[in-house]
Design a protein around this motif. Structure first.
Motif, PDB file in Angstrom:
ATOM      1  N   ALA A  28      13.271   3.492 -16.485  1.00  0.00           N
ATOM      2  CA  ALA A  28      11.955   3.992 -17.265  1.00  0.00           C
ATOM      3  C   ALA A  28      11.571   5.487 -16.590  1.00  0.00           C
ATOM      4  N   LYS A  29      11.891   5.523 -15.096  1.00  0.00           N
ATOM      5  CA  LYS A  29      11.299   6.943 -14.709  1.00  0.00           C
ATOM      6  C   LYS A  29      12.447   8.104 -15.212  1.00  0.00           C
ATOM      7  N   LYS A  30      13.386   7.416 -15.323  1.00  0.00           N
ATOM      8  CA  LYS A  30      14.520   8.741 -15.919  1.00  0.00           C
ATOM      9  C   LYS A  30      14.250   9.203 -17.302  1.00  0.00           C
ATOM     10  N   ASN A  31      13.966   8.076 -18.164  1.00  0.00           N
ATOM     11  CA  ASN A  31      13.674   8.175 -19.709  1.00  0.00           C
ATOM     12  C   ASN A  31      12.527   8.952 -19.933  1.00  0.00           C
ATOM     13  N   ASN A  32      11.455   8.344 -19.178  1.00  0.00           N
ATOM     14  CA  ASN A  32      10.099   8.805 -19.624  1.00  0.00           C
ATOM     15  C   ASN A  32       9.690  10.128 -19.224  1.00  0.00           C
ATOM     16  N   GLY A  33       9.850  10.781 -18.335  1.00  0.00           N
ATOM     17  CA  GLY A  33       9.682  12.009 -17.577  1.00  0.00           C
ATOM     18  C   GLY A  33      10.072  13.034 -18.798  1.00  0.00           C
ATOM     19  N   PRO A  34      11.279  13.191 -19.365  1.00  0.00           N
ATOM     20  CA  PRO A  34      11.321  14.182 -20.431  1.00  0.00           C
ATOM     21  C   PRO A  34      10.568  14.069 -21.548  1.00  0.00           C
ATOM     22  N   LEU A  35      10.143  12.448 -21.804  1.00  0.00           N
ATOM     23  CA  LEU A  35       9.418  12.422 -23.004  1.00  0.00           C
ATOM     24  C   LEU A  35       7.868  12.740 -22.818  1.00  0.00           C
ATOM     25  N   ASP A  36       7.509  12.977 -21.598  1.00  0.00           N
ATOM     26  CA  ASP A  36       6.114  13.068 -21.382  1.00  0.00           C
ATOM     27  C   ASP A  36       5.243  11.682 -21.585  1.00  0.00           C
ATOM     28  N   VAL A  37       5.781  11.039 -20.952  1.00  0.00           N
ATOM     29  CA  VAL A  37       5.422   9.488 -20.946  1.00  0.00           C
ATOM     30  C   VAL A  37       5.037   8.960 -19.521  1.00  0.00           C
ATOM     31  N   THR A  38       3.696   8.280 -19.413  1.00  0.00           N
ATOM     32  CA  THR A  38       3.512   7.860 -18.073  1.00  0.00           C
ATOM     33  C   THR A  38       3.022   6.363 -18.046  1.00  0.00           C
ATOM     34  N   GLY A  39       2.828   5.554 -16.954  1.00  0.00           N
ATOM     35  CA  GLY A  39       2.485   4.364 -17.191  1.00  0.00           C
ATOM     36  C   GLY A  39       2.717   3.727 -16.183  1.00  0.00           C
ATOM     37  N   SER A  40       2.543   2.292 -16.211  1.00  0.00           N
ATOM     38  CA  SER A  40       2.782   1.415 -15.014  1.00  0.00           C
ATOM     39  C   SER A  40       3.237   0.082 -15.682  1.00  0.00           C
ATOM     40  N   LEU A  41       4.093  -0.495 -15.328  1.00  0.00           N
ATOM     41  CA  LEU A  41       4.772  -1.929 -15.532  1.00  0.00           C
ATOM     42  C   LEU A  41       4.117  -3.048 -14.386  1.00  0.00           C
ATOM     43  N   PHE A  42       3.715  -4.036 -14.833  1.00  0.00           N
ATOM     44  CA  PHE A  42       3.211  -5.194 -14.168  1.00  0.00           C
ATOM     45  C   PHE A  42       4.020  -6.344 -14.266  1.00  0.00           C
ATOM     46  N   TYR A  43       4.471  -7.164 -13.304  1.00  0.00           N
ATOM     47  CA  TYR A  43       5.291  -8.424 -13.465  1.00  0.00           C
ATOM     48  C   TYR A  43       4.521  -9.507 -12.517  1.00  0.00           C
ATOM     49  N   ASN A  44       4.528 -10.634 -13.312  1.00  0.00           N
ATOM     50  CA  ASN A  44       4.023 -11.663 -12.519  1.00  0.00           C
ATOM     51  C   ASN A  44       4.330 -13.292 -13.395  1.00  0.00           C
ATOM     52  N   GLY A  45       5.193 -14.026 -12.677  1.00  0.00           N
ATOM     53  CA  GLY A  45       5.340 -15.291 -13.183  1.00  0.00           C
ATOM     54  C   GLY A  45       6.151 -15.163 -14.379  1.00  0.00           C
ATOM     55  N   GLY A  46       7.007 -14.280 -14.670  1.00  0.00           N
ATOM     56  CA  GLY A  46       8.033 -14.192 -15.847  1.00  0.00           C
ATOM     57  C   GLY A  46       7.380 -13.410 -16.865  1.00  0.00           C
ATOM     58  N   TRP A  47       6.326 -12.775 -16.599  1.00  0.00           N
ATOM     59  CA  TRP A  47       5.431 -12.039 -17.651  1.00  0.00           C
ATOM     60  C   TRP A  47       5.435 -10.450 -17.300  1.00  0.00           C
ATOM     61  N   PHE A  48       5.415  -9.793 -18.220  1.00  0.00           N
ATOM     62  CA  PHE A  48       5.347  -8.298 -18.185  1.00  0.00           C
ATOM     63  C   PHE A  48       4.111  -7.795 -18.882  1.00  0.00           C
ATOM     64  N   LEU A  49       3.533  -6.857 -18.281  1.00  0.00           N
ATOM     65  CA  LEU A  49       2.318  -6.184 -18.834  1.00  0.00           C
ATOM     66  C   LEU A  49       2.481  -4.822 -18.370  1.00  0.00           C
ATOM     67  N   GLN A  50       2.619  -3.844 -19.742  1.00  0.00           N
ATOM     68  CA  GLN A  50       3.038  -2.502 -19.399  1.00  0.00           C
ATOM     69  C   GLN A  50       1.800  -1.590 -20.152  1.00  0.00           C
ATOM     70  N   PRO A  89      -1.541   9.379 -14.447  1.00  0.00           N
ATOM     71  CA  PRO A  89      -0.922  10.716 -14.526  1.00  0.00           C
ATOM     72  C   PRO A  89       0.119  11.015 -13.492  1.00  0.00           C
ATOM     73  N   ARG A  90       0.424  10.268 -12.573  1.00  0.00           N
ATOM     74  CA  ARG A  90       1.081  10.757 -11.267  1.00  0.00           C
ATOM     75  C   ARG A  90       2.710  10.046 -11.671  1.00  0.00           C
ATOM     76  N   TRP A  91       2.647   9.164 -12.245  1.00  0.00           N
ATOM     77  CA  TRP A  91       3.872   8.070 -12.354  1.00  0.00           C
ATOM     78  C   TRP A  91       4.563   8.200 -13.801  1.00  0.00           C
ATOM     79  N   SER A  92       5.713   8.589 -13.890  1.00  0.00           N
ATOM     80  CA  SER A  92       6.711   8.321 -15.056  1.00  0.00           C
ATOM     81  C   SER A  92       6.645   6.999 -15.342  1.00  0.00           C
ATOM     82  N   MET A  93       6.696   6.107 -14.256  1.00  0.00           N
ATOM     83  CA  MET A  93       6.773   4.712 -14.438  1.00  0.00           C
ATOM     84  C   MET A  93       6.425   4.174 -12.987  1.00  0.00           C
ATOM     85  N   ASN A  94       5.510   3.378 -12.940  1.00  0.00           N
ATOM     86  CA  ASN A  94       4.984   2.732 -11.630  1.00  0.00           C
ATOM     87  C   ASN A  94       5.414   1.085 -11.976  1.00  0.00           C
ATOM     88  N   MET A  95       5.756   0.679 -10.792  1.00  0.00           N
ATOM     89  CA  MET A  95       5.912  -0.894 -10.965  1.00  0.00           C
ATOM     90  C   MET A  95       5.175  -1.495  -9.763  1.00  0.00           C
TER      91      MET A  95
END
Length: 137
Positions: A28-50, A89-95
């Motif tokens: 995600a970091k590699k792909n999102n940077g050039p796309l001007d995409v930032t964000g965060s991905l959360f994982y818990n108990g088999g679920w993703f929330l992004q 704003p600081r993360w092309s993708m936080n996990m």
């Protein structure tokens, strides 16, 4: 610059190891940077929330690609709205792996994920808006 914030939830098809999550984050970091995409991905108990932030048309294309990823199923958008600023704003993708229970704001994040799974509101707020507010403060 006006951007959109897109929040979705999905269910992992199998338990994700820390190595699986690190691989997702690196891609995600590699792909999102050039796309001007930032964000965060959360994982818990088999679920993703992004949370994804960036130009609306870019997010639409990216989400269509994410939906096809075989590592998850039952993806659904919880929130897709214009925003005046980025929450991550600081993360092309936080996990954040909530499974290890060491995450900052752990209790609040687990509540958001559980509410999103069952389509339940947190007070009078949608889980997606509650998530964005956690990081706005």
């Amino acid at each position: 610059m006006l951007i959109n914030q897109l929040v979705y939830i999905s269910q992992a098809v199998r338990k994700m190891s820390p190595e699986d999550l690190a691989a997702i984050q690196e891609t995600a970091k590699k792909n999102n940077g050039p796309l001007d995409v930032t964000g965060s991905l959360f994982y818990n108990g088999g679920w993703f929330l992004q949370v994804l932030e960036g130009p609306a048309s870019t997010l639409d294309k990216l989400y269509k690609k994410i939906e096809l990823d075989p590592r998850h199923k039952n993806s659904r958008i919880l929130y897709n709205e214009p925003a005046n600023f980025r929450t991550f704003p600081r993360w092309s993708m936080n996990m954040t792996n909530l499974h290890d229970r060491q995450a900052d704001k752990y209790d609040e994040l687990v509540e958001v994920l559980e509410a999103a799974q069952t389509n339940r509101r947190i007070g009078s707020t949608s889980p997606a808006v509650a998530l964005l507010k956690i990081f706005k403060d």
